[in-house]
Scaffold this motif. Structure first.
Motif, PDB file in Angstrom:
ATOM      1  N   SER A 179       0.831  -1.195   0.000  1.00 33.37           N
ATOM      2  CA  SER A 179       0.000   0.000   0.000  1.00 33.37           C
ATOM      3  C   SER A 179       0.870   1.252   0.000  1.00 33.37           C
ATOM      4  CB  SER A 179      -0.912   0.005   1.230  1.00 33.37           C
ATOM      5  OG  SER A 179      -1.600   1.227   1.340  1.00 33.37           O
ATOM      6  N   GLY A 180       0.443   2.235  -0.774  1.00 34.90           N
ATOM      7  CA  GLY A 180       1.147   3.509  -0.758  1.00 34.90           C
ATOM      8  C   GLY A 180       1.090   4.157   0.604  1.00 34.90           C
ATOM      9  N   LEU A 181      -0.005   3.903   1.331  1.00 32.02           N
ATOM     10  CA  LEU A 181      -0.141   4.457   2.680  1.00 32.02           C
ATOM     11  C   LEU A 181       0.909   3.876   3.619  1.00 32.02           C
ATOM     12  CD1 LEU A 181      -4.041   4.452   3.047  1.00 32.02           C
ATOM     13  CD2 LEU A 181      -2.547   6.374   2.461  1.00 32.02           C
ATOM     14  N   SER A 182       1.366   2.658   3.338  1.00 33.42           N
ATOM     15  CA  SER A 182       2.440   2.063   4.142  1.00 33.42           C
ATOM     16  C   SER A 182       3.715   2.872   4.012  1.00 33.42           C
ATOM     17  CB  SER A 182       2.690   0.618   3.697  1.00 33.42           C
ATOM     18  OG  SER A 182       1.541  -0.179   3.897  1.00 33.42           O
ATOM     19  N   GLY A 183       4.033   3.263   2.772  1.00 34.40           N
ATOM     20  CA  GLY A 183       5.226   4.083   2.547  1.00 34.40           C
ATOM     21  C   GLY A 183       5.116   5.440   3.212  1.00 34.40           C
ATOM     22  N   ILE A 184       3.923   6.045   3.121  1.00 36.27           N
ATOM     23  CA  ILE A 184       3.714   7.352   3.754  1.00 36.27           C
ATOM     24  C   ILE A 184       3.878   7.246   5.266  1.00 36.27           C
ATOM     25  CG2 ILE A 184       2.029   9.174   4.178  1.00 36.27           C
ATOM     26  CD1 ILE A 184       0.833   8.525   1.421  1.00 36.27           C
ATOM     27  N   ALA A 185       3.263   6.217   5.859  1.00 38.17           N
ATOM     28  CA  ALA A 185       3.343   6.030   7.308  1.00 38.17           C
ATOM     29  C   ALA A 185       4.783   5.782   7.758  1.00 38.17           C
ATOM     30  CB  ALA A 185       2.451   4.862   7.736  1.00 38.17           C
ATOM     31  N   ALA A 186       5.510   4.955   6.996  1.00 37.51           N
ATOM     32  CA  ALA A 186       6.909   4.679   7.341  1.00 37.51           C
ATOM     33  C   ALA A 186       7.748   5.941   7.243  1.00 37.51           C
ATOM     34  CB  ALA A 186       7.468   3.598   6.416  1.00 37.51           C
ATOM     35  N   GLY A 187       7.491   6.746   6.225  1.00 37.76           N
ATOM     36  CA  GLY A 187       8.231   7.991   6.067  1.00 37.76           C
ATOM     37  C   GLY A 187       7.972   8.972   7.190  1.00 37.76           C
ATOM     38  N   ILE A 188       6.710   9.087   7.607  1.00 36.02           N
ATOM     39  CA  ILE A 188       6.373   9.988   8.712  1.00 36.02           C
ATOM     40  C   ILE A 188       7.034   9.532   9.999  1.00 36.02           C
ATOM     41  CG2 ILE A 188       4.474  10.800  10.166  1.00 36.02           C
ATOM     42  CD1 ILE A 188       2.705  10.788   7.666  1.00 36.02           C
ATOM     43  N   CYS A 189       7.009   8.214  10.257  1.00 35.45           N
ATOM     44  CA  CYS A 189       7.685   7.685  11.442  1.00 35.45           C
ATOM     45  C   CYS A 189       9.176   8.007  11.410  1.00 35.45           C
ATOM     46  CB  CYS A 189       7.486   6.169  11.528  1.00 35.45           C
ATOM     47  SG  CYS A 189       5.818   5.646  11.976  1.00 35.45           S
ATOM     48  N   ALA A 190       9.788   7.880  10.229  1.00 31.84           N
ATOM     49  CA  ALA A 190      11.216   8.164  10.095  1.00 31.84           C
ATOM     50  C   ALA A 190      11.515   9.633  10.365  1.00 31.84           C
ATOM     51  CB  ALA A 190      11.694   7.771   8.704  1.00 31.84           C
ATOM     52  N   LEU A 191      10.672  10.522   9.871  1.00 32.25           N
ATOM     53  CA  LEU A 191      10.893  11.952  10.098  1.00 32.25           C
ATOM     54  C   LEU A 191      10.734  12.304  11.575  1.00 32.25           C
ATOM     55  CD1 LEU A 191       9.104  13.585   7.023  1.00 32.25           C
ATOM     56  CD2 LEU A 191      11.555  13.314   7.420  1.00 32.25           C
ATOM     57  N   ILE A 192       9.744  11.713  12.230  1.00 33.37           N
ATOM     58  CA  ILE A 192       9.561  11.954  13.668  1.00 33.37           C
ATOM     59  C   ILE A 192      10.769  11.436  14.443  1.00 33.37           C
ATOM     60  CG2 ILE A 192       8.179  11.364  15.696  1.00 33.37           C
ATOM     61  CD1 ILE A 192       5.733  11.276  13.846  1.00 33.37           C
TER      62      ILE A 192
ATOM     63  N   PHE B  95       2.396  -2.852   8.024  1.00 34.54           N
ATOM     64  CA  PHE B  95       1.667  -4.120   7.997  1.00 34.54           C
ATOM     65  C   PHE B  95       0.156  -3.881   7.991  1.00 34.54           C
ATOM     66  CE2 PHE B  95      -0.603  -7.515  10.203  1.00 34.54           C
ATOM     67  CZ  PHE B  95      -0.223  -8.627   9.458  1.00 34.54           C
ATOM     68  N   ILE B  96      -0.297  -2.939   8.802  1.00 32.24           N
ATOM     69  CA  ILE B  96      -1.737  -2.659   8.884  1.00 32.24           C
ATOM     70  C   ILE B  96      -2.278  -2.196   7.532  1.00 32.24           C
ATOM     71  CG2 ILE B  96      -3.475  -1.104   9.870  1.00 32.24           C
ATOM     72  CD1 ILE B  96      -1.860  -1.184  12.482  1.00 32.24           C
ATOM     73  N   PHE B  97      -1.594  -1.227   6.910  1.00 30.73           N
ATOM     74  CA  PHE B  97      -2.078  -0.700   5.631  1.00 30.73           C
ATOM     75  C   PHE B  97      -1.967  -1.743   4.515  1.00 30.73           C
ATOM     76  CE2 PHE B  97      -1.109   3.522   7.618  1.00 30.73           C
ATOM     77  CZ  PHE B  97      -2.415   3.984   7.598  1.00 30.73           C
ATOM     78  N   THR B  98      -0.916  -2.556   4.556  1.00 29.12           N
ATOM     79  CA  THR B  98      -0.777  -3.617   3.563  1.00 29.12           C
ATOM     80  C   THR B  98      -1.864  -4.666   3.745  1.00 29.12           C
ATOM     81  OG1 THR B  98       1.614  -3.287   3.421  1.00 29.12           O
ATOM     82  CG2 THR B  98       0.759  -5.390   2.643  1.00 29.12           C
ATOM     83  N   TYR B  99      -2.191  -4.979   4.992  1.00 28.20           N
ATOM     84  CA  TYR B  99      -3.258  -5.942   5.280  1.00 28.20           C
ATOM     85  C   TYR B  99      -4.599  -5.437   4.760  1.00 28.20           C
ATOM     86  CZ  TYR B  99      -6.503  -8.857   7.927  1.00 28.20           C
ATOM     87  OH  TYR B  99      -7.522  -9.709   8.282  1.00 28.20           O
ATOM     88  N   ILE B 100      -4.873  -4.159   4.983  1.00 30.15           N
ATOM     89  CA  ILE B 100      -6.127  -3.569   4.499  1.00 30.15           C
ATOM     90  C   ILE B 100      -6.197  -3.631   2.977  1.00 30.15           C
ATOM     91  CG2 ILE B 100      -7.431  -1.414   4.308  1.00 30.15           C
ATOM     92  CD1 ILE B 100      -6.388  -0.690   7.095  1.00 30.15           C
ATOM     93  N   ARG B 101      -5.075  -3.321   2.323  1.00 27.74           N
ATOM     94  CA  ARG B 101      -5.072  -3.361   0.856  1.00 27.74           C
ATOM     95  C   ARG B 101      -5.218  -4.782   0.343  1.00 27.74           C
ATOM     96  NH1 ARG B 101      -4.616  -1.294  -3.874  1.00 27.74           N
ATOM     97  NH2 ARG B 101      -3.089  -1.985  -5.423  1.00 27.74           N
TER      98      ARG B 101
ATOM     99  N   TYR C  49      -2.348   3.509  -7.857  1.00 29.14           N
ATOM    100  CA  TYR C  49      -3.002   2.220  -7.710  1.00 29.14           C
ATOM    101  C   TYR C  49      -4.218   2.207  -6.779  1.00 29.14           C
ATOM    102  CZ  TYR C  49       1.221   0.351  -9.902  1.00 29.14           C
ATOM    103  OH  TYR C  49       2.252   0.084 -10.774  1.00 29.14           O
ATOM    104  N   GLU C  50      -4.297   3.162  -5.863  1.00 24.30           N
ATOM    105  CA  GLU C  50      -5.323   3.059  -4.832  1.00 24.30           C
ATOM    106  C   GLU C  50      -6.359   4.166  -4.857  1.00 24.30           C
ATOM    107  OE1 GLU C  50      -3.542   1.958  -0.915  1.00 24.30           O
ATOM    108  OE2 GLU C  50      -1.668   2.097  -2.044  1.00 24.30           O
ATOM    109  N   ARG C  51      -6.037   5.277  -5.475  1.00 28.21           N
ATOM    110  CA  ARG C  51      -6.926   6.438  -5.419  1.00 28.21           C
ATOM    111  C   ARG C  51      -8.304   6.114  -5.972  1.00 28.21           C
ATOM    112  NH1 ARG C  51      -7.781  10.494  -9.343  1.00 28.21           N
ATOM    113  NH2 ARG C  51      -6.194   9.456 -10.597  1.00 28.21           N
TER     114      ARG C  51
END
Length: 218
Positions: free
Chosen positions: A28-41, A97-103, A213-215
């Protein structure tokens, strides 16, 4: 004309089935976004630690062996930077994992199939080798090379797994590898390259993947 539509639909269905069987497409693209936000924090918190304890993240080989600023492996493994890295990784992994599971539910694709196992294996090998190499850098007090090493080995892991998932994943790996190589000439600025690689690149990648892919399925 109307007689051709069923055949076109059938061919499209066959193509989608072949793609699902040969590639792990539940990322999921949201997985990448979430991982990136965690990394920035995580980078933001780590930067505060670095400002107060710069000696702990420099290349200590340039210091005398009897310097009071030197730290042992035990000190390094137990300090706040290591804790921030661990919590950041755990948070990013759980959200991914959560966003990938949802997708996977939306695409009706098993999250733990043969392709997922291949992706995991191809990611794990460079990561494990890289982890051993980075530990040896730490033992030799070459702390300045840890940040570029993380980017390079993670980039290799992503590149290694890209042949079993979406083609666009390759471009993420190229960006990570490029940042890691450039960081080798800018030792001491690793936190900024981490923020760019693990943070900004993942967010850009995630947005592009979600848009492509998801929009339309939201």
């Amino acid at each position: 004309m109307t007689d051709q539509n069923p055949h076109l639909d059938t061919l499209k269905d066959i193509k989608q089935m072949m793609e699902r069987s040969s590639r792990f497409i539940s990322l999921s693209g949201l997985s990448g976004i979430a991982a990136g936000i965690c990394a920035l924090i995580g980078a933001w918190f780590a930067n505060g630690i670095i400002d107060n304890n710069k000696y702990a993240v420099t290349n200590l080989r340039s210091m005398p062996e009897d310097s009071n600023n030197s730290i042992s492996i035990g000190d390094w493994m137990g300090n706040q930077l290591f804790q921030i890295a661990v919590f950041t990784f755990i948070a990013a992994f759980i959200l991914a994992f959560i966003f990938t599971y949802i997708r996977s539910k939306k695409t009706n694709t098993p999250i733990w199939g043969a392709m997922a196992k291949r992706v995991l294996i191809n990611v794990a090998i460079p990561m494990i080798v890289g982890g051993i190499y980075l530990l040896k850098l730490m033992e030799n007090e070459a702390y300045g090379y840890i940040a570029p090493g993380c980017l390079i080995f993670y980039g290799l892991a992503v590149l290694n797994a890209s042949k079993y998932t979406l083609d666009e994943v390759r471009y993420l790996s190229y960006g990570l590898l490029l940042l890691g190589i450039i960081n080798l000439w800018y030792i001491g600025y690793g936190i900024y390259f981490w923020a760019l690689g693990f943070g900004a690149l993942h967010i850009i990648y995630g947005i592009l993947m979600w848009w492509k892919y998801e929009r339309t399925s939201e």
